[in-house]
Motif scaffolding. Structure first.
Motif, PDB file in Angstrom:
ATOM      1  N   SER A  34       0.829  -1.207   0.000  1.00 58.98           N
ATOM      2  CA  SER A  34       0.000   0.000   0.000  1.00 58.98           C
ATOM      3  C   SER A  34       0.861   1.254   0.000  1.00 58.98           C
ATOM      4  CB  SER A  34      -0.929   0.011   1.220  1.00 58.98           C
ATOM      5  OG  SER A  34      -1.851  -1.060   1.165  1.00 58.98           O
ATOM      6  N   ALA A  38       1.253   3.963  -3.133  1.00 58.09           N
ATOM      7  CA  ALA A  38       0.909   5.365  -2.928  1.00 58.09           C
ATOM      8  C   ALA A  38       2.085   6.277  -3.271  1.00 58.09           C
ATOM      9  CB  ALA A  38       0.480   5.587  -1.481  1.00 58.09           C
ATOM     10  N   GLY A 222      -5.593   7.567  -3.160  1.00 58.48           N
ATOM     11  CA  GLY A 222      -4.433   6.695  -3.244  1.00 58.48           C
ATOM     12  C   GLY A 222      -3.092   7.400  -3.209  1.00 58.48           C
TER      13      GLY A 222
END
Length: 266
Positions: A34, A38, A222
């Motif tokens: 994640s 990002a 995001g």
């Protein structure tokens, strides 16, 4: 060359600072993925305003450095950018990189306002200046514990790093600082400047970092919008203090970029 040396030294000092519903443990695999996704997505930003903070909570020698700035994307990996840095709320240094040239302006209270001065060579790419917002250096083996919380507008990941991570980051920065010293020697920089950085290098080699925590904020779109790190520092003198650094995007993809960068005379 002196100005480049000062800026470069501050960068390596800053690099050392990067030692990121209801909350709960989460898979370290998903955490690393994640954060990495990002950080990569931030390369899609056309422009943004940003803020940074470095502070040392030390009784012997407290330090507080904050900055604000902005960038505008020119090509896939090339940016014009601006940063105004304040040291202990007194002296300020402004740096702008426009069309491949870098400029600086230093302001000291009680002295006449200075003009922009072109620096002989560029300092850093934006991706280095805001490295933690554009590049994820965390791997699963670095993480001792992690948790994720739902926050308004996105998610917040809090990581507790292990000792191996702090040692790896320190070794990397020592290597880069040594390369910087070698380059200065090749450029015949003043001996006093080189000796000062060599002293800094020795201090970093003898300094230990403990209890490193890093918090990452990823918004609903995001993008990695903030990275905040804290660590307990044990220098050679034994005077323990807390080191804090943070990087954040305050606005991005603005329709009007006219006020993001300063007007620098060619």
């Amino acid at each position: 060359m002196m100005k480049k040396t000062i800026v470069t030294t501050m960068f390596f000092l800053s690099s050392m600072l990067l030692l990121s519903g209801c909350g709960g443990s989460t898979s370290t695999t998903s955490v690393v993925e994640s954060i990495g996704n990002a950080a990569q997505k931030n390369a899609e930003l056309d422009n943004a305003r940003f803020e940074t903070l470095y502070s040392m909570d030390s009784e012997a020698e407290p330090f507080d450095q904050s900055s604000e700035g902005a960038f505008v994307k020119k090509t896939e990996s090339d940016y014009d950018w601006y940063q105004k840095t304040s040291f202990d709320e007194t002296n300020t240094t402004e740096t702008a990189q426009i069309s491949g040239k870098q400029y600086q302006k230093i302001s000291v209270p009680g002295q006449a306002e200075t003009q922009w001065v072109e620096v002989s060579s560029t300092g850093f790419a934006l991706q280095d200046l805001l490295r933690s917002l554009f590049e994820n250096e965390i791997v699963e083996a670095d993480i001792a514990d992690s948790k994720v919380e739902d926050k308004e507008g996105g998610k917040e990941y809090t990581l507790t790093m292990n000792d191996a991570y702090a040692e790896r980051i320190k070794a990397k920065n020592v290597e880069e600082l040594q390369q910087n010293i070698d380059e200065l020697k090749q450029d015949n920089e003043e001996a006093q400047v080189i000796e000062g950085i060599e002293t800094l290098l020795q201090e970093i080699e003898e300094t230990n970092y403990q209890g490193v925590t890093i918090t990452y904020k990823i918004n609903e779109e995001g993008f990695l919008t903030a990275v905040h790190s804290e660590s307990t520092v044990v220098p050679p003198t034994g005077e323990v203090y807390t080191l804090v650094s943070s990087f954040s995007l305050t606005e991005y993809n603005l329709s009007d970029t006219g006020g993001l960068l300063p007007q620098v005379a060619e």
